[in-house]
Scaffold this active site. Structure first.
Site, PDB file in Angstrom:
ATOM      1  N   ILE A 237      10.127 -11.642  -8.046  1.00 25.79           N
ATOM      2  CA  ILE A 237      10.406 -12.485  -6.890  1.00 25.79           C
ATOM      3  C   ILE A 237       9.373 -13.616  -6.785  1.00 25.79           C
ATOM      4  CG2 ILE A 237      10.535 -12.490  -4.353  1.00 25.79           C
ATOM      5  CD1 ILE A 237      11.666  -9.617  -4.536  1.00 25.79           C
ATOM      6  N   ASP A 256      -2.053 -14.437  -9.517  1.00 32.00           N
ATOM      7  CA  ASP A 256      -1.745 -13.043  -9.898  1.00 32.00           C
ATOM      8  C   ASP A 256      -2.998 -12.425 -10.516  1.00 32.00           C
ATOM      9  OD1 ASP A 256      -0.285 -10.588 -10.862  1.00 32.00           O
ATOM     10  OD2 ASP A 256       1.469 -11.802 -10.370  1.00 32.00           O
ATOM     11  N   LYS A 313       5.950   8.436  -3.038  1.00 29.36           N
ATOM     12  CA  LYS A 313       5.748   9.907  -2.998  1.00 29.36           C
ATOM     13  C   LYS A 313       6.179  10.377  -1.619  1.00 29.36           C
ATOM     14  CE  LYS A 313       3.792  11.787  -6.620  1.00 29.36           C
ATOM     15  NZ  LYS A 313       4.752  12.367  -7.482  1.00 29.36           N
ATOM     16  N   LEU A 314       6.743  11.583  -1.562  1.00 32.31           N
ATOM     17  CA  LEU A 314       6.961  12.169  -0.233  1.00 32.31           C
ATOM     18  C   LEU A 314       5.601  12.335   0.419  1.00 32.31           C
ATOM     19  CD1 LEU A 314       9.611  14.911  -1.075  1.00 32.31           C
ATOM     20  CD2 LEU A 314       9.987  12.683   0.021  1.00 32.31           C
ATOM     21  N   LEU A 315       5.564  12.210   1.726  1.00 35.88           N
ATOM     22  CA  LEU A 315       4.258  12.268   2.397  1.00 35.88           C
ATOM     23  C   LEU A 315       3.547  13.599   2.129  1.00 35.88           C
ATOM     24  CD1 LEU A 315       2.256  10.758   4.182  1.00 35.88           C
ATOM     25  CD2 LEU A 315       3.376  11.758   6.181  1.00 35.88           C
ATOM     26  N   TYR A 371       4.536   2.578   1.646  1.00 33.93           N
ATOM     27  CA  TYR A 371       5.114   1.239   1.486  1.00 33.93           C
ATOM     28  C   TYR A 371       5.678   0.740   2.824  1.00 33.93           C
ATOM     29  CZ  TYR A 371       8.076  -2.370  -0.756  1.00 33.93           C
ATOM     30  OH  TYR A 371       8.688  -3.541  -1.133  1.00 33.93           O
ATOM     31  N   THR A 406      15.020  -6.596  -9.687  1.00 33.91           N
ATOM     32  CA  THR A 406      13.734  -6.945 -10.323  1.00 33.91           C
ATOM     33  C   THR A 406      13.217  -5.739 -11.109  1.00 33.91           C
ATOM     34  OG1 THR A 406      12.390  -6.096  -8.515  1.00 33.91           O
ATOM     35  CG2 THR A 406      13.036  -8.407  -8.352  1.00 33.91           C
TER      36      THR A 406
HETATM   37  P1  NAI Z   1       6.981  -6.976  -9.080  1.00 33.08           P
HETATM   38  O1  NAI Z   1       6.308  -5.673  -9.241  1.00 33.08           O
HETATM   39  O2  NAI Z   1       8.020  -7.351 -10.087  1.00 33.08           O
HETATM   40  O3  NAI Z   1       5.914  -8.157  -8.988  1.00 33.08           O
HETATM   41  C1  NAI Z   1       4.798  -8.089  -8.149  1.00 33.08           C
HETATM   42  C2  NAI Z   1       3.731  -9.024  -8.654  1.00 33.08           C
HETATM   43  O4  NAI Z   1       2.594  -8.876  -7.802  1.00 33.08           O
HETATM   44  C3  NAI Z   1       3.289  -8.703 -10.067  1.00 33.08           C
HETATM   45  O5  NAI Z   1       3.233  -9.865 -10.846  1.00 33.08           O
HETATM   46  C4  NAI Z   1       1.907  -8.090  -9.858  1.00 33.08           C
HETATM   47  O6  NAI Z   1       1.020  -8.300 -10.959  1.00 33.08           O
HETATM   48  C5  NAI Z   1       1.442  -8.817  -8.618  1.00 33.08           C
HETATM   49  N1  NAI Z   1       0.360  -8.092  -7.944  1.00 33.08           N
HETATM   50  C6  NAI Z   1       0.306  -6.756  -7.670  1.00 33.08           C
HETATM   51  N2  NAI Z   1      -0.882  -6.457  -7.118  1.00 33.08           N
HETATM   52  C7  NAI Z   1      -1.582  -7.605  -7.055  1.00 33.08           C
HETATM   53  C8  NAI Z   1      -2.896  -7.926  -6.582  1.00 33.08           C
HETATM   54  N3  NAI Z   1      -3.704  -6.991  -6.106  1.00 33.08           N
HETATM   55  N4  NAI Z   1      -3.300  -9.211  -6.672  1.00 33.08           N
HETATM   56  C9  NAI Z   1      -2.497 -10.175  -7.163  1.00 33.08           C
HETATM   57  N5  NAI Z   1      -1.253  -9.918  -7.633  1.00 33.08           N
HETATM   58  C10 NAI Z   1      -0.802  -8.655  -7.575  1.00 33.08           C
HETATM   59  O7  NAI Z   1       7.598  -6.948  -7.611  1.00 33.08           O
HETATM   60  P2  NAI Z   1       8.841  -7.738  -6.994  1.00 33.08           P
HETATM   61  O8  NAI Z   1      10.034  -6.866  -7.035  1.00 33.08           O
HETATM   62  O9  NAI Z   1       8.936  -9.111  -7.550  1.00 33.08           O
HETATM   63  O10 NAI Z   1       8.396  -7.793  -5.454  1.00 33.08           O
HETATM   64  C11 NAI Z   1       7.700  -8.890  -4.887  1.00 33.08           C
HETATM   65  C12 NAI Z   1       7.498  -8.623  -3.412  1.00 33.08           C
HETATM   66  O11 NAI Z   1       8.763  -8.381  -2.779  1.00 33.08           O
HETATM   67  C13 NAI Z   1       6.636  -7.409  -3.108  1.00 33.08           C
HETATM   68  O12 NAI Z   1       5.836  -7.660  -1.976  1.00 33.08           O
HETATM   69  C14 NAI Z   1       7.673  -6.345  -2.788  1.00 33.08           C
HETATM   70  O13 NAI Z   1       7.161  -5.329  -1.983  1.00 33.08           O
HETATM   71  C15 NAI Z   1       8.725  -7.160  -2.067  1.00 33.08           C
HETATM   72  N6  NAI Z   1      10.040  -6.539  -2.066  1.00 33.08           N
HETATM   73  C16 NAI Z   1      10.747  -6.339  -3.213  1.00 33.08           C
HETATM   74  C17 NAI Z   1      12.009  -5.756  -3.159  1.00 33.08           C
HETATM   75  C18 NAI Z   1      12.841  -5.548  -4.388  1.00 33.08           C
HETATM   76  O14 NAI Z   1      13.978  -5.061  -4.263  1.00 33.08           O
HETATM   77  N7  NAI Z   1      12.375  -5.865  -5.581  1.00 33.08           N
HETATM   78  C19 NAI Z   1      12.583  -5.304  -1.903  1.00 33.08           C
HETATM   79  C20 NAI Z   1      11.754  -5.555  -0.751  1.00 33.08           C
HETATM   80  C21 NAI Z   1      10.540  -6.155  -0.850  1.00 33.08           C
END
Ligand code: NAI
Length: 465
Positions: A237, A256, A313-315, A371, A406
């Site tokens: 995303i 990142d 994880k389950l709580l 989460y 994703t």
């Molecule tokens: P993803 O796992 O594909 O990408 C997340 C990115 O954040 C990765 O490039 C990772 O290296 C980076 N990241 C993780 N920890 C970091 C840190 N400490 N410092 C800097 N960068 C860091 O995840 P995705 O699916 O693209 O999700 C993006 C956002 O959207 C997240 O906040 C996620 O919780 C939220 N989201 C995603 C959903 C989905 O269906 N994929 C649904 C609801 C929310």
């Protein structure tokens, strides 16, 4: 990740078979392409009174501003969208959009005429059509009949969105008491909901809190001149957000972790921005972001808190590490970075914060207490941060994605994933670009009147509102 089922039910023999068997038939959604017309057919504006007239005029009058002669460097004044607009349903017309202007309703009976007029168009709506309500939220201070009518719009809209098919969506704008329909965020919100930019936003009522904000001179470049930081931009995303913000005219700083450095550099190059390798949980993350934006690009206007992790994880089986790491990345880092931005004195020119929440944080999800606590935290954080930014014309808002295709959701077991995809009104997962388009809208100058809200991008997921 490809949704094979969606492909099958949209092609040849399997399309017919799915119809005969009464299986869900998700439509292929159209996404925004620069230069695309706003609608591919006529719009119907329903409702009576000055607000309905003003909306009809906005949609129908020609774009381009004052007649010639106009100096070459004069900005284009957007006075209209040049659409074919009807005020009453015409027989045999297939509408691309139906806008119900319901700001004046004072009794539930006032809904009858516009709603039944809309009903008469539904069987022949164009694929991917848009239904948009414009109303006012019900208040405790309203007379009971007024509150009933206004709250009735909410129930009506959410139910209608569940009935629409063929990729059509239903969304609404709820305007606070003294916000006129001509307010920038109402105009831009209406345009967003009518356009393909909102392909996966469905069944949502977005509140407009004030008439702050500024309309763009070019709807294709609403972020021209802005500098935007996107965290977690190396993939998924975050990479899509970087691309859409750049397409809309922003200069993007892609952030990142160092371990994702190569992918990060590729994204930054693609969007002609810069890369900043940084773990957002670092104590000085906010200062480093500001420093980078200031020295490389001279300013900072938009921060998108997208970096996020899951450790499900389950709580009953939750470890300290799984709980704490999720909270640290998904919410504590955002709080710390915001604090640094707010105290710097350098984030004061109509700044925008847009943060990633999740439907899990609103409706709850088994196995995701950590989460959901972090994402519920984001919803609360933007609500409380927004008032700190309003003195500078700034806003903080969140976007709550549902099921998005994703790497994160590709890890869900296959059968669960298939079921999860179908559990919304559009019967499919969204794409990263759908989240990115919504973020770009909330980050734009025109969205200055939307303050502390969370907009879901979930195809109207069955759980939560
Ligand atoms: P993803 O796992 O594909 O990408 C997340 C990115 O954040 C990765 O490039 C990772 O290296 C980076 N990241 C993780 N920890 C970091 C840190 N400490 N410092 C800097 N960068 C860091 O995840 P995705 O699916 O693209 O999700 C993006 C956002 O959207 C997240 O906040 C996620 O919780 C939220 N989201 C995603 C959903 C989905 O269906 N994929 C649904 C609801 C929310």
């Amino acid at each position: 990740m490809t949704d094979t089922y969606l492909e099958l039910v949209n092609s040849g023999f399997t399309k017919k078979l799915a119809k005969q068997l009464g299986l869900p038939r998700p439509a292929r959604l159209r996404r925004h392409q620069p230069g695309q017309p706003l609608l591919d057919g006529p719009a119907l504006v329903l409702g009576t009174g000055p607000d309905a007239d003003a909306v009809a005029t906005l949609l129908s009058s020609p774009a381009g501003g004052p007649a010639d002669p106009r100096p070459d460097d004069a900005p284009v004044v957007l006075d209209g969208w040049d659409l074919e607009v009807h005020r009453h349903p015409a027989p045999d017309v297939r509408y691309a959009a139906v806008v119900l202007v319901l700001t004046g309703v004072e009794h539930p009976d006032d809904l009858t005429q516009p709603v039944l007029a809309a009903a008469s168009t539904l069987k022949s709506l164009r694929s991917g059509a848009r239904v948009v309500t414009i109303s006012r939220p019900a208040l405790e201070t309203d007379a009971p009949a007024v509150a009933a009518a206004r709250q009735g719009v909410d129930g009506f809209l959410r139910s209608l969105a569940k009935e629409l098919r063929g990729g059509a969506t239903g969304n609404g704008l709820a305007l606070a008491a003294d916000v006129p329909v001509s307010a920038p965020s109402v105009v831009a919100g209406l345009r967003f909901f009518l356009s393909t930019r909102s392909a996966f936003v469905d069944g949502q009522l977005l509140e407009v809190d004030s008439d702050a904000g500024e309309l763009p001179t070019d709807w294709e470049k609403p972020l021209a001149g802005k500098v935007a930081v996107v965290t977690g931009a190396a993939r998924g995303i975050g990479a899509a957000i970087a691309e859409v913000l750049a397409r809309d005219g922003a200069t993007v700083v892609a952030v990142d972790v160092p371990a994702a450095g190569e992918q990060l550099a590729a994204v930054a190059n693609r969007v002609k921005g810069t890369a900043l390798q940084l773990d957002v949980t670092a104590d000085d993350a906010g200062e480093r972001i500001l420093e980078h934006a200031r020295t490389r690009h001279g300013r900072l206007d938009v921060v998108v808190h997208n970096a996020g992790i899951t450790r499900d994880k389950l709580l009953a089986n939750m470890s300290d590490d799984k709980w704490s790491s999720v909270l640290a990345v998904n919410i504590a880092a955002q709080l710390r970075i915001n604090e640094a931005l707010l105290t710097s004195g350098d984030f004061v020119d109509a700044p925008r914060i847009v943060a990633l929440a999740s439907t899990s944080g609103i409706a709850g999800n088994r196995g995701q207490t950590n989460y959901a606590a972090s994402k519920g935290g984001v919803v609360g954080m933007v609500r409380a941060t927004a008032p700190l930014l309003t003195p500078f014309g700034g806003t903080a808002n969140a976007v709550a994605p549902g099921f998005i295709e994703t790497d994160m959701t590709a890890r869900i077991p296959a059968v669960t994933r298939q079921v999860a995809r179908r559990l919304n009104s559009l019967q499919q997962g969204g794409l990263p670009v759908d989240v990115a388009e919504t973020i770009a809208f909330l980050a734009s100058p025109a969205a200055g009147g939307i303050v502390g809200r969370t907009l879901r991008v979930c195809g109207q997921n069955m759980v939560g509102r």
